[in-house]
Structures are given as structure tokens and as C-alpha cells.
Scaffold this active site. Structure first.
Site, short mmCIF file in Angstrom:
data_model
loop_
_atom_site.label_atom_id
_atom_site.label_comp_id
_atom_site.label_asym_id
_atom_site.label_seq_id
_atom_site.Cartn_x
_atom_site.Cartn_y
_atom_site.Cartn_z
CG HIS A 57 -0.44 -0.03 2.55
ND1 HIS A 57 0.37 -0.86 3.05
CD2 HIS A 57 -0.53 0.92 3.32
CE1 HIS A 57 0.81 -0.67 4.29
NE2 HIS A 57 0.12 0.62 4.79
CG HIS A 59 0.11 4.28 4.93
ND1 HIS A 59 -0.72 3.55 5.73
CD2 HIS A 59 -0.84 5.34 4.52
CE1 HIS A 59 -1.84 4.14 5.75
NE2 HIS A 59 -2.06 5.06 4.81
CG ASP A 134 0.43 -1.79 7.79
OD1 ASP A 134 1.35 -2.48 7.95
OD2 ASP A 134 0.81 -0.28 7.72
#
Ligand code: ZN
Ligand code: FE
Length: 256
Positions: A57, A59, A134
Site C-alpha cells: 500500500h 503509506h 497492514d
């Protein structure tokens, strides 16, 4: 049988970067390079050359090392199609059901939104390895930043359907805090108590608690059991929908 050697590289305060090395071909992927230097150094120490950069992802604690690892190695950057515009340097964009090969080891891609709207997970089927980012943590699950409880619950249901001997490599070392929250939900679960004790010992010795084994998670991670009437009851929510139970557990975890 495809064999993937996975190395944990601690980064930042509680992130794990992973190196996944295909024993047949020597191909090596770095998964979620929070920082470039520790990943490059871990590869150098083993004589491995990173030739794939995989992101779960967007982040920064999962992608900030992308461009520097690429400058050093020339490896392509691979990540979620849905978040193409937010993944630094992305060249290969993947969606649910796509596959991606690291040497002879093939990953199947799951779309697992909830933590972010475009999160993906990589399942190296023949090696029984899941890079969960996550989404699914050991005894926990990711915070709902861009998605809602329903999305995350759907994502977790995909992951919990994998074979029970799947080794789960998560983005963070959150297990000990997750264990405290899990025990507050499910205090009489003997398997959870035993695990919490082992986790505390590992952390006291400065050791990682990962990978987690899916079969153990199914018995001890309350987020994977939001549709178990015993968990609903323990949350004081007998008869509530699994999504609501899931949301309440996630809400509780935010207090830890
Ligand atoms: Zn994240
Ligand atoms: Fe993260």
C-alpha cells in the site's frame, strides 16, 4: 515445490521490511521498503541482488525506500493498481486475481482494502507465504484509515480462507499490544493465553513474533472470529452482525 526464503529486516520504530529470495533462481524481492539502506545492506550481506520491489500500500512507512532501492538495483516497482498515483515509481500495477513471479515463485494478488482504499496482499501459494502488509496483523488487524469496517472484514475473510499453514508476514511488530487487546475480548481462550506468554518472551528477548501461522491466528485473533457467536457474546453483542462485532473490536483496539 517452490521455495522462498524470507528474511525480516526491522526498520523505523516497528516496521518490517522483507526480503523474499527464490532458492531456485536467486531472484529476490524486497517487500515494503520503508527505508532503502537496511534492505540493501541485508541483501548485500547475503550476496543477494534485489530485482523486484513489491508494495502492499501507499503509506510512506512501506514505500519511502522505493526509489532509492531502484536507483541502486534497477529493480521494477510493483504495487496496487488502485493506488497507482500514490505509489512512488510504480511500473507494474496489480489487481485482485493477478499473479506476479519472483523467480519460480508465483504470488497471487488479493485486493484487501480497509486500512487504505487500494491495499493488496501477495500470497506465494506454493511457498505458503503471505505478505499481508497492514491488513492482517498477528493477533490484530490494520487501522481503518481510508476504508470502513465492512471493507476490512471482507478483506480479512479472503485471507483467513487461505491454507492454515500459511506463514503471515505483516507490516509491523504489533503483536504484543494486539495480544493485550485480544485477551480483553477473549480472556478464557487458553491458546491465546499461551500465545501471549510466548509473544512476551520473544519481545523480552528482542526477537520478532513473526511470521504468524494462519491456523493459530484462526484460533486466537479475535478479528478473524467476528462471526463466532462466542466472540459476539464476549463483546456483549450476542446476535449482532459480524461487521458490527468486527467494528466494535477494532474500536476497542484503538484504546490500546
Ligand atoms: Zn499503513
Ligand atoms: Fe504501516
Amino acid at each position: 515445490m517452490a521455495q522462498l526464503e524470507v528474511i525480516l529486516v526491522p526498520a523505523l520504530s516497528d516496521n518490517y521490511i522483507y526480503l523474499a529470495h527464490d532458492l531456485d533462481t536467486g531472484d529476490t524481492a524486497v517487500v515494503d521498503p520503508a527505508e532503502a539502506a537496511p534492505a540493501l545492506e541485508a541483501a548485500r550481506q547475503r550476496g543477494w541482488t534485489i530485482n523486484h520491489i513489491l508494495n502492499t500500500h501507499h503509506h510512506g512507512d512501506h514505500t519511502a525506500g522505493n526509489l532509492e532501492v531502484q536507483r541502486a538495483t534497477g529493480a521494477p516497482i510493483v504495487g496496487p493498481k488502485y493506488d497507482e498515483d500514490r505509489i512512488p515509481g510504480i511500473q507494474i500495477a496489480l489487481s485482485e486475481g493477478d499473479t506476479y513471479k519472483v523467480g519460480n515463485c508465483e504470488a497471487e494478488v488479493f485486493f484487501t482494502p480497509g486500512h487504505t482504499r487500494g491495499h493488496i496482499a501477495y500470497w506465494f501459494k506454493d511457498a505458503d507465504v503471505l505478505f499481508a502488509g497492514d491488513t492482517l496483523f498477528s493477533l490484530g488487524c490494520g487501522r481503518l484509515f481510508e476504508g470502513d469496517a465492512e471493507q476490512m472484514w471482507t478483506s480479512l475473510q479472503k485471507l483467513r480462507a487461505l491454507p492454515s499453514d500459511t506463514r503471515i508476514y505483516c507490516g509491523h511488530e504489533y503483536t504484543q499490544t494486539n495480544a493485550k487487546c485480544a485477551l480483553s475480548v477473549d480472556p478464557h481462550n487458553a491458546k491465546l493465553q499461551t500465545r501471549a506468554k510466548r509473544v512476551a518472551e520473544l519481545r523480552a528477548a528482542g526477537k520478532p513474533t513473526l511470521p504468524a501461522i494462519l491456523g493459530e491466528e484462526l484460533l486466537t485473533n479475535p478479528f478473524l472470529r467476528a462471526d463466532d457467536p462466542a466472540i459476539a457474546e464476549a463483546m456483549g453483542m450476542a446476535g449482532a452482525s459480524p461487521v458490527d462485532v468486527f467494528a466494535a473490536i477494532r474500536e476497542r483496539r484503538n484504546q490500546y
